[in-house]
Design an enzyme around this catalytic site. Structure first.
Site, PDB file in Angstrom:
ATOM      1  N   GLY A   1     -15.290   0.798  14.932  1.00 27.18           N
ATOM      2  CA  GLY A   1     -16.418   0.070  14.671  1.00 27.18           C
ATOM      3  C   GLY A   1     -16.174  -1.372  15.339  1.00 27.18           C
ATOM      4  O   GLY A   1     -16.950  -1.827  15.935  1.00 27.18           O
TER       5      GLY A   1
ATOM      6  N   MET B   1     -10.800   8.792  19.453  1.00 30.00           N
ATOM      7  CA  MET B   1     -12.036   8.630  20.271  1.00 30.00           C
ATOM      8  C   MET B   1     -11.832   8.067  21.751  1.00 30.00           C
ATOM      9  O   MET B   1     -12.825   8.497  22.579  1.00 30.00           O
ATOM     10  CB  MET B   1     -12.844   7.191  19.597  1.00 30.00           C
ATOM     11  CG  MET B   1     -13.699   7.632  18.274  1.00 30.00           C
ATOM     12  SD  MET B   1     -14.553   9.043  18.311  1.00 30.00           S
ATOM     13  CE  MET B   1     -15.809   8.530  19.455  1.00 30.00           C
TER      14      MET B   1
ATOM     15  N   ASP C   1      -9.857  -0.018  -4.395  1.00 30.94           N
ATOM     16  CA  ASP C   1     -10.887   0.173  -3.224  1.00 30.94           C
ATOM     17  C   ASP C   1     -12.322   0.710  -3.885  1.00 30.94           C
ATOM     18  O   ASP C   1     -13.318   0.393  -3.200  1.00 30.94           O
ATOM     19  CB  ASP C   1     -10.530   1.532  -2.706  1.00 30.94           C
ATOM     20  CG  ASP C   1      -9.570   1.184  -1.365  1.00 30.94           C
ATOM     21  OD1 ASP C   1      -9.279  -0.059  -1.077  1.00 30.94           O
ATOM     22  OD2 ASP C   1      -9.409   2.025  -0.400  1.00 30.94           O
TER      23      ASP C   1
ATOM     24  N   LEU D   1     -15.793   2.240  10.239  1.00 33.68           N
ATOM     25  CA  LEU D   1     -15.601   3.309  11.084  1.00 33.68           C
ATOM     26  C   LEU D   1     -14.250   3.226  11.752  1.00 33.68           C
ATOM     27  O   LEU D   1     -13.721   2.641  12.354  1.00 33.68           O
ATOM     28  CB  LEU D   1     -16.444   3.590  12.444  1.00 33.68           C
ATOM     29  CG  LEU D   1     -17.995   3.525  12.080  1.00 33.68           C
ATOM     30  CD1 LEU D   1     -18.862   3.150  13.544  1.00 33.68           C
ATOM     31  CD2 LEU D   1     -18.355   4.369  11.544  1.00 33.68           C
TER      32      LEU D   1
ATOM     33  N   ASN E   1       0.780  -1.240  -0.025  1.00 33.28           N
ATOM     34  CA  ASN E   1       0.125   0.042   0.133  1.00 33.28           C
ATOM     35  C   ASN E   1       0.839   1.398   0.081  1.00 33.28           C
ATOM     36  O   ASN E   1       1.330   1.631   1.196  1.00 33.28           O
ATOM     37  CB  ASN E   1      -1.055   0.068   1.364  1.00 33.28           C
ATOM     38  CG  ASN E   1      -1.959   1.267   1.410  1.00 33.28           C
ATOM     39  OD1 ASN E   1      -1.815   2.111   0.364  1.00 33.28           O
ATOM     40  ND2 ASN E   1      -2.661   1.243   2.168  1.00 33.28           N
TER      41      ASN E   1
ATOM     42  N   GLU F   1      -7.998  -5.907   5.220  1.00 30.70           N
ATOM     43  CA  GLU F   1      -8.031  -5.436   4.014  1.00 30.70           C
ATOM     44  C   GLU F   1      -6.717  -6.085   3.187  1.00 30.70           C
ATOM     45  O   GLU F   1      -6.600  -6.438   1.928  1.00 30.70           O
ATOM     46  CB  GLU F   1      -7.989  -3.795   3.818  1.00 30.70           C
ATOM     47  CG  GLU F   1      -9.049  -3.208   4.059  1.00 30.70           C
ATOM     48  CD  GLU F   1      -9.096  -1.786   4.313  1.00 30.70           C
ATOM     49  OE1 GLU F   1      -9.232  -0.972   3.430  1.00 30.70           O
ATOM     50  OE2 GLU F   1      -8.446  -1.201   5.429  1.00 30.70           O
TER      51      GLU F   1
END
Length: 405
Positions: free
Chosen positions: A339, A290, A155, A216, A7, A391
Site C-alpha cells: 500500500g 509484487m 489486533d 496491503l 511480537n 504498529e
C-alpha cells in the site's frame, strides 16, 4: 519512559525499544528460527539507532532452542554497552506485547494478569499459529522483566465495534453462541493507527472521520471506519477471508472445499495448507513478491498480469462496498508494504471510481516517501492518502496510556 515492544511468534521474536519522550526508536531486531537445531545462517539481528543518522546493525548465528533463549539473546543485544542506547536494562519502564487474537472479550489494551492469559489461551482455536507463541513470549518476558508492567495490545480489539449485522455469518446461529464463530478481523492495530494519523492530516476530530483503510502487504485487509470506529473489515474468523493476498486466497465459494475433498481426495489439512500457503498471487502466477510480479508482467507474463488484475479488482470491489456501507467517505488510506510503495496497485485499485468521487493524481501517486502524502487531486471529493503504518509505535502508545492511567 522507555518501552520494549515484543511480537512473539511461533518461531520468531520481533522486538523494538522506543523512547516515548520523543517516540524515537532506540533499537529494533529479530530472533528467528527458534527451535531449529541446525541453524547455519545469521538468525539474530539488532539495529541500533543512537540518535544520529548513522545506524549500526549486529547479526549473529546462534542456535535458539526456545523462546527463553531467544528473549535472552535479544536482551543481551539491547544491553550492549558499546551501543549506548541505554545504560542499563532497568531503564525499560514497560513491555508491550502484540497479540493477534483476543476473541470477543479483549476489546482494549490491558495489563497482563491471570485472566488475560486465560482469554488468550481460550482464543488459541481461533489463532492456532499465533497465540501459543504470544503466550510463550509473555511468560518469558515476565520472568526476565519482573518489576515492570506488561501490557497486551490486541489486533482484534479495533474491530469489536463492528455491529452484529456485519460480524455474524449466515450460518446456524448456535455456531456463534456455542463456538464464537464470527468476523474478528486482523491488522487492527495498523488500521487504528492510520485512522488516527489520517484524522490529523484531515484536521478533523477522529470521531468525525469516515474512512476506508487499505492495509496491503503479504497479508492484506481493509476496514470501513465510521466516526473513528470500525464498522466492517475484510478478514473474518481467520486472516484467510477477504482480499487476494500473497499466498492466501481471500474470498472464495465455500463449496470449493467440499469439491476438493470429494473429487480430488484432498484432506482438510491439505486444503487448509493450499488456501493459506499456495493460493493468492502465488497460486495464480507462482510468485508472491509484487516486485517480481510486476517485472514478470512487464516481460509479457500473462499470469502475472492476471494476478495483479484479480488482486486490484477485489480491492476495488471492497472500496465500493464500503462506500455503500458508510454513505459518506472523507478519505481512502493505503498503508503497509504494498500500500505504501506500489503505485501500480494503488492506481489499478482506484480505477473507475471517478463517478464516486475519487480522482487520482498520477504524478502524486508515483512519488515515494517515508512521510504521509496525498495522491488525489484537489477536485477529488474523497481524498486519497498514503500513510506509513507503525504498529510498534501504536502498541507503545497504547502501553504508555495503560501504564499512566
Amino acid at each position: 519512559m522507555k518501552i520494549l515492544i515484543i511480537n512473539s511468534g511461533s518461531s520468531s521474536i520481533k522486538f523494538q525499544l522506543i523512547d516515548m519522550s520523543d517516540e524515537s526508536v532506540l533499537a529494533s531486531g529479530l530472533v528467528e528460527r527458534i527451535g531449529e537445531t541446525d541453524t547455519t545462517e545469521k538468525n539474530i539481528n539488532c539495529t541500533f539507532h543512537p540518535g544520529t543518522d548513522k545506524k549500526h546493525k549486529i547479526e549473529i548465528c546462534q542456535t535458539v532452542a526456545d523462546h527463553r533463549q531467544g528473549m535472552l539473546a535479544a536482551i543481551e543485544l539491547l544491553g550492549d554497552k558499546e551501543q549506548a542506547v541505554m545504560s542499563d536494562l532497568s531503564e525499560i519502564d514497560a513491555v508491550g506485547h502484540r497479540i493477534v487474537h483476543g476473541g470477543e472479550t479483549m476489546y482494549q489494551p490491558v495489563v497482563v494478569d491471570e485472566k488475560v492469559i486465560a482469554e488468550i489461551t481460550a482464543a488459541i482455536p481461533l489463532a492456532p499459529l499465533h497465540n501459543p507463541g504470544h503466550l510463550d513470549g509473555i511468560k518469558v518476558a515476565q520472568e526476565l522483566f519482573t518489576e515492570v508492567p506488561h501490557v497486551t495490545v490486541f489486533d482484534t480489539a479495533f474491530f469489536q465495534t463492528i455491529p452484529p449485522h456485519a460480524h455474524i455469518y449466515a450460518l446456524p446461529y448456535e455456531l456463534y453462541t456455542k463456538h464464537r464463530i464470527r468476523r474478528y478481523g486482523a491488522h487492527g492495530t495498523s488500521h487504528k493507527f492510520v485512522t488516527n494519523e489520517c484524522a490529523k492530516l484531515l484536521e478533523k476530530p477522529v470521531e468525525e472521520c469516515n474512512l476506508i483503510t487499505v492495509h496491503l502487504g503479504n497479508g492484506s485487509s481493509m476496514s470501513a471506519v465510521e466516526g473513528g470506529k470500525a464498522i466492517d473489515t475484510s478478514m473474518g474468523v481467520t486472516p484467510l477471508e477477504g482480499l487476494v493476498m500473497g499466498t492466501r486466497s481471500g474470498d472464495i465459494d465455500p463449496a470449493i472445499m467440499a469439491f476438493l475433498n470429494r473429487n480430488l481426495g484432498m484432506s482438510i489439512e491439505e486444503i487448509d495448507h493450499m488456501l493459506n500457503k499456495e493460493s493468492g498471487l502465488k497460486g495464480i502466477c507462482g510468485m508472491n513478491d509484487m516486485r517480481d510480479i510486476h517485472a514478470a508482467a512487464d516481460a509479457g507474463n500473462e499470469l502475472a498480469e492476471l494476478a495483479v488484475g484479480i488482486q486490484t479488482y477485489r480491492i476495488r470491489k471492497y472500496i465500493g462496498s464500503y462506500m455503500a456501507a458508510l454513505g459518506q467517505v472523507d478519505a481512502i488510506v493505503f498503508t503497509a508494504g504494498i500500500g505504501e510503495n506500489d503505485d501500480i496497485v494503488r492506481a489499478k485499485s482506484l480505477e473507475k471510481l471517478e463517478n464516486l468521487g475519487v480522482i487520482l493524481d498520477k504524478k502524486l501517486n508515483a512519488q515515494r516517501s517515508k512521510e504521509p502524502f496525498c495522491i488525489s487531486t484537489p477536485e477529488s471529493k474523497i481524498q486519497v492518502w498514503v500513510i506509513p503504518t507503525n504498529e510498534e509505535l501504536a502498541i507503545a502508545r497504547e502501553t504508555k496510556a495503560v501504564v499512566n492511567a
